[in-house]
Structure formats: structure tokens, C-alpha cells
Write an enzyme that holds these catalytic residues in place. Structure first.
Site, PDB file in Angstrom:
ATOM      1  N   ASP A   8      -5.237   5.992 -41.903  1.00 13.59           N
ATOM      2  CA  ASP A   8      -5.848   6.226 -43.219  1.00 13.59           C
ATOM      3  C   ASP A   8      -7.159   5.484 -43.462  1.00 13.59           C
ATOM      4  OD1 ASP A   8      -4.697   3.669 -43.448  1.00 13.59           O
ATOM      5  OD2 ASP A   8      -4.526   3.918 -45.613  1.00 13.59           O
ATOM      6  N   GLU A   9      -7.716   4.891 -42.438  1.00 13.81           N
ATOM      7  CA  GLU A   9      -8.951   4.122 -42.610  1.00 13.81           C
ATOM      8  C   GLU A   9      -9.903   4.350 -41.455  1.00 13.81           C
ATOM      9  OE1 GLU A   9      -9.020  -0.131 -43.220  1.00 13.81           O
ATOM     10  OE2 GLU A   9      -7.308   0.063 -44.572  1.00 13.81           O
TER      11      GLU A   9
ATOM     12  N   ASP B  24     -11.281   5.136 -46.965  1.00 15.30           N
ATOM     13  CA  ASP B  24      -9.918   4.648 -47.123  1.00 15.30           C
ATOM     14  C   ASP B  24      -9.126   5.652 -47.959  1.00 15.30           C
ATOM     15  OD1 ASP B  24      -7.621   3.195 -47.474  1.00 15.30           O
ATOM     16  OD2 ASP B  24      -8.641   1.320 -47.921  1.00 15.30           O
TER      17      ASP B  24
END
Length: 382
Positions: free
Chosen positions: A118-119, A27
Site C-alpha cells: 500500500d505504499e 499511501d
DNA sequence: GCGGATCAC
DNA sequence: TATGGTGATCCGC
């Protein structure tokens, strides 16, 4: 009778518990805001958020101290924090940075699953096996020093890391208590002099444990993008995701692959932390006196009476610390949509033409998708 | 099979 | 001045 059915199912789940996979959830920390700060030093130590007056995508940690959060309207955030700088989003840039990160992730799991820019989830089980007999050199990475702020001190020593470099890469110096390197697997930093005594080539060797793999991933992300990431390591996706939150920002946490470690972690975990339990479910369960995973397990019989089968099965999985142990390739898109929030007062006539706009936008999107499907495979052969 | 509700990001 | 947009899933009808 129902109670027996529930308990039998719980036992079967327990029997089929699978602790043999190592799942990682990565993350990026305050991703959009971090990119904007990286590329505009003006923003460095100011509270900022990415979005608009009507909606914020994310905020930096400075702004979070004022209560400014993602999914908050900008004008509300401004009331909480009048100095807040609201930066309009640059999605193309975020996509480009995300691509750089994904190139690193693919080295550890070519089948990794990106959940957003973003993950991502990784299954590093195979990588770990292969890595066990890797020589040190294959686990060595050279440290690129922060090109730093314009060096106003030319005589500055080069044979140690400056404060700036420390702050750029706290990963190298962190010692989180929950993050003990296994014995005989020490984390080592080497400082090696090259031919030119002025120029120093510093390198790091990462170990062969899961913790070390994830430190390596985070190190490489930071070296490549100047951005930090947090990570969770666990035997399944549900736990890995919760873990990645534990030492955020710029930290990591592992649940060791044994039943006791999982149960200890789960015990007081608020169910709201679990992906899939949202505001509404939280409230419903709270009304039944259920806040933690332990309470969720204790009320399993009641839940089986009040909720659908899929729901109580899902609850039972959570309360036992179970989750997906393999990452399913996300298949083709199943639907496409366009929607827009209209301003409050709209004449019926106006609304009609807006709907027509949306329809034609959607038609265009569908057309684009069809073109992609038809012609992209052909392009690949060129 | 459809639309509303819920959820994640 | 002002509270988003996209995709997925579940559930009741």
C-alpha cells in the site's frame, strides 16, 4: 575541534542540497480495511479492523476513533470497541488490488519503488518535464460514475453528480488551502454531452504541475479501484513520506522545492514523524531534550559525541531536511527467515519438533526461490 | 562474522 | 484464550 568538524560537515551538506527532483510518496488509505469495506457493504459504516484476535494489521477510520490501531492485538481492541468487527486478512486480494495501483504508478515512473502493498515512492521529475508540452487531451480522463447503490429512483437526473458520486470522488471537489493550483494552470472539469442526450460523458483535465500530476494519479487510483490514496510531494523521500501523512486520508501536500519552504516545514516537526526514528531513538533523544528537528540541529555537537558516526550523520541529514533524491532499484533479497511465536508452556521435546518444522519450511522457501531464479527466466521466453 | 537491537510495514 | 512475521541495517563484541 569536534564541533568544527560537525559544522563543516553541516555546511557541506547544505552545499550539496539538491532540490531539482520531485519525489512523491503514495499511501493507500487504511488499505486492507478499505478493500474489505468496498467488497462488503455490510461493513460500510461500522468500526472494523483486519487481522486476528492476536494482531491487527489495520483499522478503518471509524474504529480509529475508539483508539483501535494497527499493530494492536485484537482482544485489546475489542475492549476499546466492543462492536469492532475483526475481518481475517485476504492477502491474495490485497496483492491483486496493489497490482492494479502499481500499473498506474508505472505510467509516471517506471522505476517507482514499492515499500509494501500500500505504499510507494515515485520520482516524477522526468514525467513532469515531458508533461509540460503535452496537449490537453493527453491529460484528460473520463469520469466513470459510481455504479451506485441500486437506483430506487429511475427518474434521477443524470446531468449532474449525485451526492453519492460526490462522496465517491471528493478529490474532484476538494479545495485544500495548502493545495493552491498555480495560476494559469486551472483545474477544470468538463461536462460534455454525447449523441445520446441521456448519456453524458464527463471528463477532467489535469494540469502540468506536480500537484496536478498527483491529483491525476489519485483520481485514476480511485476510478480504477474505488479506493482512496494520500500523497506527499517534496524534493526528497524523507520529506515526501512525512508529507503524505499531513492531509490523510484522501489528501495531498507539497513542500515546494526551495530551501525556505523545506526549513519552514522542518522547523517544528517532531523527529518521531521521520521514517527511521522509532520508539527507542525517540526516547533517547527526548532524554536530551530533543523533540523537534530544530532541537535536533541545535544539539548536533552533543549528538556527535554520544552517537556513532552513521547515527549523527543521519540525524544531521534529518535536521536539515535532507533525504534521498533518487530511488535505488531494490536489488536481490539478502536473507530469508521463518519465525513463529510459541505458546508459553512448551515441553522441550515439543519445541524441538517445532524448530524442525520451521527448518523444513525455510528449506522449502529457499528451494522455491532457487526454482524461481532458475526457471522463471526461461518461462519469460515462452 | 555473529547475534542483539532497532525499525518499517 | 489472546501482543505477528519478514527483511534490513547498525553496533558491539
Amino acid at each position: 575541534q569536534k564541533e568544527q568538524c560537525v559544522d563543516r560537515f553541516a555546511m557541506e551538506l547544505e552545499q550539496s542540497r539538491n532540490l531539482s527532483n520531485t519525489i512523491v510518496h503514495i499511501d493507500m488509505d487504511a488499505f486492507y480495511a478499505a478493500v474489505e469495506m468496498r467488497d462488503n457493504p455490510e461493513l460500510k459504516d461500522k468500526p472494523i479492523a483486519v487481522g486476528s484476535m492476536s494482531m491487527l494489521s489495520t483499522s478503518n477510520y471509524h474504529a480509529r476513533r475508539f483508539g483501535v490501531r494497527a499493530a494492536m492485538p485484537g482482544f485489546i481492541a475489542r475492549r476499546l470497541c466492543p462492536q469492532l468487527i475483526i475481518v481475517p486478512p485476504n492477502f491474495d486480494k490485497y496483492r491483486a488490488v496493489s497490482k492494479e495501483v502499481k500499473e498506474i504508478l508505472a505510467d509516471y515512473d517506471p522505476n517507482f519503488m514499492a515499500m509494501s502493498l500500500d505504499e510507494a515512492y515515485l520520482n516524477i521529475t522526468k514525467h513532469l518535464e515531458e508533461r509540460q508540452n503535452w496537449p490537453e487531451d493527453k491529460r484528460r480522463y473520463f469520469i466513470k460514475m459510481g455504479s451506485s447503490v441500486e437506483n430506487d429512483n429511475p427518474g434521477k437526473e443524470v446531468n449532474k453528480l449525485s451526492e453519492h458520486e460526490r462522496s465517491i470522488s471528493p478529490l474532484l471537489f476538494e479545495e485544500s488551502p495548502s493545495d493552491v493550483p498555480p495560476p494559469g494552470d486551472p483545474f477544470q472539469v468538463n461536462f460534455e454531452e454525447q449523441n445520446n442526450p441521456q448519456i453524458l460523458q464527463n471528463s477532467v483535465v489535469f494540469g502540468t504541475s506536480a500537484q496536478e500530476v498527483v491529483k491525476e494519479i489519485r483520481f485514476r487510483i480511485e476510478q480504477k479501484t474505488t479506493l482512496t490514496a494520500s500523497a506527499g510531494i517534496a524534493p526528497n523521500t524523507m520529506l515526501a513520506k512525512v508529507c503524505s501523512d499531513k492531509n490523510k486520508p484522501n489528501g495531498q501536500y507539497q513542500i515546494l522545492p526551495n530551501r525556505q519552504a523545506v526549513m519552514d516545514f522542518i522547523k517544528d516537526l517532531p523527529i518521531r514523524k521521520v521514517s527511521g526514528i522509532g520508539k527507542v531513538t525517540e526516547k533517547m533523544l527526548k532524554a536530551l531534550g530533543i523533540i523537534t528537528c530544530t532541537e535536533l540541529y541545535q544539539q548536533r555537537a552533543l549528538l556527535s559525541l554520544l552517537f556513532s558516526e552513521t547515527s549523527w550523520h543521519y540525524f544531521l541529514h534529518i535536521s536539515l531536511g535532507l533525504g534521498s533524491t533518487h530511488l535505488t532499484r531494490d536489488g536481490e533479497r539478502k536473507s530469508m527467515s521463518v519465525e513463529r511465536t510459541f505458546s508459553e508452556i512448551n515441553k522441550a521435546e515439543e519445541q524441538y519438533s517445532l524448530c524442525q518444522e520451521l527448518c523444513s519450511e525455510l528449506a522449502q522457501d529457499l528451494q522455491k526461490e532457487r526454482l524461481k531464479k532458475k526457471y522463471l527466466p526461461l518461462l519469460r521466453n515462452c
